[in-house]
Enzyme design. Sequence first.
Site, PDB file in Angstrom:
ATOM      1  N   HIS A  67      22.502 -18.348 -23.405  1.00 35.58           N
ATOM      2  CA  HIS A  67      23.755 -18.045 -22.597  1.00 35.58           C
ATOM      3  C   HIS A  67      23.411 -17.375 -21.292  1.00 35.58           C
ATOM      4  CE1 HIS A  67      24.784 -14.138 -23.734  1.00 35.58           C
ATOM      5  NE2 HIS A  67      24.265 -14.406 -24.942  1.00 35.58           N
ATOM      6  N   CYS A  80      21.401 -13.665 -30.008  1.00 29.34           N
ATOM      7  CA  CYS A  80      21.579 -14.839 -29.000  1.00 29.34           C
ATOM      8  C   CYS A  80      20.518 -14.431 -27.836  1.00 29.34           C
ATOM      9  CB  CYS A  80      22.739 -15.076 -28.402  1.00 29.34           C
ATOM     10  SG  CYS A  80      24.204 -15.729 -29.644  1.00 29.34           S
TER      11      CYS A  80
END
Length: 482
Positions: free
Chosen positions: A374, A393
């Site tokens: 992301h 992440c």
Amino acid sequence: MTAAAVAGQALAQAPAPQPIPTITPPAPTQPGPLAPVARAPVSLPTLSAAQARQLATLIADDEVAQGLRYTRRTDLDRLDGAALVRAALDHARAIRSGRLMAEDFQRDWGIRPPAYDPLPDFAAAVANDRLSAWVRALPPPYVGYDALVAGLARYRRIAADGGWPTIATAPTFGSRGAAVATLRARLAAEDPQVAKSGDTFDAALLDAVRRAQRRYGLNPVGTVGSQTIAALNVPVERRIRQIMANLERWRWLPPRLDQKRVQVNIAAAVLTAFDGDAPVMSMKAVTGRPGNETPMLISKINSIVINPPWNVPTSIATKELWPKERANPGYLKRNGFRVIDNGDGSKRLQQASERSALGRFKFDFPNDFAVYLHDTPAQSGFSRFDRLASHGCVRLEKPEELAKLLLKTTPEWQPDAIDAAVAAGKTVRARMAEPVTVYLLYWTAFASADGQVGFRDDPYGWDAKLAATIERRSQVQAQATT
């Protein structure tokens, strides 16, 4: 040269931090167990006396050369024919598919090698008296793997010669004396460009310090600071085991490479995109901090969420956000968080897209670890050399460029449409016409074609555990096959 070999060479020769190697993923997102080692094939080929002597030597040499053992096995020439054949088949499985068994894998080592039956090829090699060629054909068909094998041989020679000196005092540019001579000798152990004698910290030695810092993933300023000293003072024996661990990870990779792929080296915090056998995009990333490790896994990026809201994981909300709200009432509202009633008495947090910690792009791929790639509004993290700071992440330095690359073959999501969707501010899911495989792998040692090895820290402690498991499993399997 095969496509796999070309791709492996591109991986090995890319500038540091190196991109990671690639694999074709299995169908399930959570890999299944390894196939059990066959204890006794139904029909074992019979070795001649000369073949038995040759095979014992080949296996003993290859186990050390390929990093399956730290020291050479000495009992192979005493095995009877059937036991030696079983040892050869076990060795072949270990080289082709890795030494670990299913129970040796941590959950966040979410990759499993494919099963391999070596018996047909081995039987043909015995029948045609081509045992040496059979052994040479076992390793993964990657130039990067071969280069790391060459690097392992170099570091074994360094260890046999007594290793390298320890840096106790940090000399400075222009200084002279014993500390400079020690630094020079230490750098020369790994770097053939360094003159071994001399006690002056001159321009050539400054360049050598910078080369070493690049090999270790440090800021190449040329100053011998605490991080540089720590990297230089890692014992050669530990570097050997670090190489052994990374060779094992290579062995988890099947030979087929996807033409279009996205790769993340977790330890180096670098993302590389490939088209064919060439890297077409590279960028810095931020990966999981120790305690919030980014898992190794293989999946497919199938869609990109533009202007994504952030559904806050319960662990982050509990440990970080709810305490901030209690300490400073109104914190959640000021930072764009909505409190959502789950209908069962519990609550969850969602951060609106305009304030989202995910930035403007989220790259979705199915996995059992709830991780994804992301964007991030926290751009300052990319200026650091140590970029292990996320909750697991992978944050991206250039997410818009990656989104446009991955959506290149999706007619309704060309660059103008992406720009318009971002500007509109509404959450939209862009489904890709051609899903792209994503690989999250952990590489802390990699080598160029001449055997020059670059290292990264082992922030998760996975190298030491993996190397120890390889050696333990080699002992267990040796007992099982005799």
